[in-house]
Enzyme design. Structure first.
Site, PDB file in Angstrom:
ATOM      1  CB  VAL A  52      36.921  44.972  36.728  1.00  0.00           C
ATOM      2  CG1 VAL A  52      37.921  45.845  36.011  1.00  0.00           C
ATOM      3  CG2 VAL A  52      37.176  44.964  38.233  1.00  0.00           C
ATOM      4  CB  CYS A  53      34.403  48.087  32.510  1.00  0.00           C
ATOM      5  SG  CYS A  53      34.292  48.286  30.727  1.00  0.00           S
ATOM      6  CB  ILE A  54      36.417  43.363  29.730  1.00  0.00           C
ATOM      7  CG1 ILE A  54      37.639  42.637  29.155  1.00  0.00           C
ATOM      8  CG2 ILE A  54      35.405  43.675  28.642  1.00  0.00           C
ATOM      9  CD1 ILE A  54      37.380  41.198  28.817  1.00  0.00           C
TER      10      ILE A  54
END
Lengths: 100, 119, 141
Positions: B77-79
């Site tokens: 998941v992209c931070i």
């Protein structure tokens, strides 16, 4: 390269852009609402038929079925594939450009 | 063949995540390796364990998690996208991890194909 | 934080294309694609940043978002231009960056090459189709 189109041609210009920016011979897979472009006797049928002389066109069967469309509703020359067929197309044709 | 997948939408507004899930399942079934699924934009909502779909609906959050455990698929998941949307370690579903956008570039370089599912 | 998984990417340079087709502000796609482009610079990858359809409005001059209170990210394209300059000038880095506007999309919207916040190559669709077909990774948002 293989192109995918997931938008209805009646609502968005994704298919038009795909046709403008794809080289001759590269296949196009219609999925999600994009499958609506594969149906017979519509206002975009002529455009799709013309595109078929430059591009093999595929359509995702599960998305047709979900929308109440059967193989008989699909224009001649368009090949119906399942998710496995989608994977095979990507393996065979290399880079994927998704027209979202 | 090695695949990377980019999912740009959440499970409840667009079909993108469903399509990606079926594609990944089919690829694994055919013996391909899915190295990483990267969740970007609203795609980060696929990792929200507080999501509670109705009983007659599919639960993509759990389905992705199960796929990750069974077939060793790295779900990232992209931070930056996650923080914007309130996805943090505390509500991160099983099977997902939060990391940087560099992980997308990385899988693009490492995989034979990158397939984008979005809207 | 769970364990990091890393793939070995050392010494591999691929051709990345970023396709922008949506106008800014109505949706978030423009902003987040920009973030992805900037990250790929750290990996020293080739990048073609392409503006097609309403995507051409992403780089239109004169964007003022004060009254809508949203982040004006058109300024960030200055950083993209700088990255491109670095790539062009540094002989030690094997990295080619191109910023391309599709001519048909631009003209259909009454825009010209000097309407943009960065220098772009204006390329007609038949030539852009060939460039696209040569890419190894295409990220569209």
């Amino acid at each position: 390269m293989i192109h995918t189109v997931n938008k209805s041609p009646f609502e968005r210009n994704s298919l038009d852009s795909c046709l403008r920016l794809s080289i001759k011979g590269s296949p196009i897979l219609l999925l999600e609402d994009g499958v609506l472009a594969a149906t017979k006797g519509t206002s975009v049928s002529e455009k799709v038929a013309a595109a078929q002389s430059d591009h093999p066109i595929f359509v995702l069967g599960p998305d047709l079925q979900a929308r109440g469309l059967a193989e008989g509703d699909i224009a001649e020359g368009i090949t119906v594939v399942d998710y496995g067929g989608f994977v095979d197309l990507v393996v065979e044709h290399g880079t994927v450009q998704s027209w979202l | 063949m090695k695949f990377g997948i980019l999912v740009n939408e959440g499970p409840f507004t667009h079909q993108a995540s469903d399509s990606a899930y079926h594609f990944v399942s089919a690829a694994i079934e055919k013996g391909h390796q899915v190295m990483r699924v990267f969740f970007y934009y609203d795609g980060v909502n696929n990792a929200n364990k507080l999501s509670a779909p109705q009983a007659d609906d599919r639960d993509l959050v759990k389905l992705w998690g199960k796929l990750a455990t069974q077939h060793n698929v790295d779900l990232v998941v992209c931070i930056a996208a996650a923080l914007r949307r309130g996805i943090v370690e505390e509500n991160l579903a099983d099977g997902f991890r939060i990391s940087g956008l560099g992980q997308l570039t990385e899988v693009g370089i490492a995989a034979d194909r990158l397939v984008v599912f979005g809207d | 934080m769970s364990d990091e998984i890393e793939f070995n990417t050392a010494g591999v340079t691929k051709k990345f294309m970023y396709v922008n087709r949506k106008a800014p502000y109505g949706t978030i796609y423009a902003l987040e694609v920009l973030e992805a482009v900037l990250i790929s610079a750290a990996f020293e990858q080739h990048a073609c940043i392409v503006f097609v359809d309403d995507g051409v409005y992403q780089i239109k001059k004169g964007q003022d978002t004060d009254a809508v209170n949203m982040k004006n990210f058109s300024k960030t394209y200055g950083i993209i231009a700088m990255e491109k300059e670095d790539a062009d000038e540094d002989d030690d880095i094997d990295m080619v960056w191109r910023i391309i506007v599709e001519q048909e999309s631009m003209e259909a919207r009454g825009l010209r090459a000097d309407d943009f916040v960065i220098d772009v190559e204006v390329i007609p669709s038949d030539k852009l189709a060939v460039i696209m077909s040569e890419q190894e990774i295409v990220i569209s948002g």
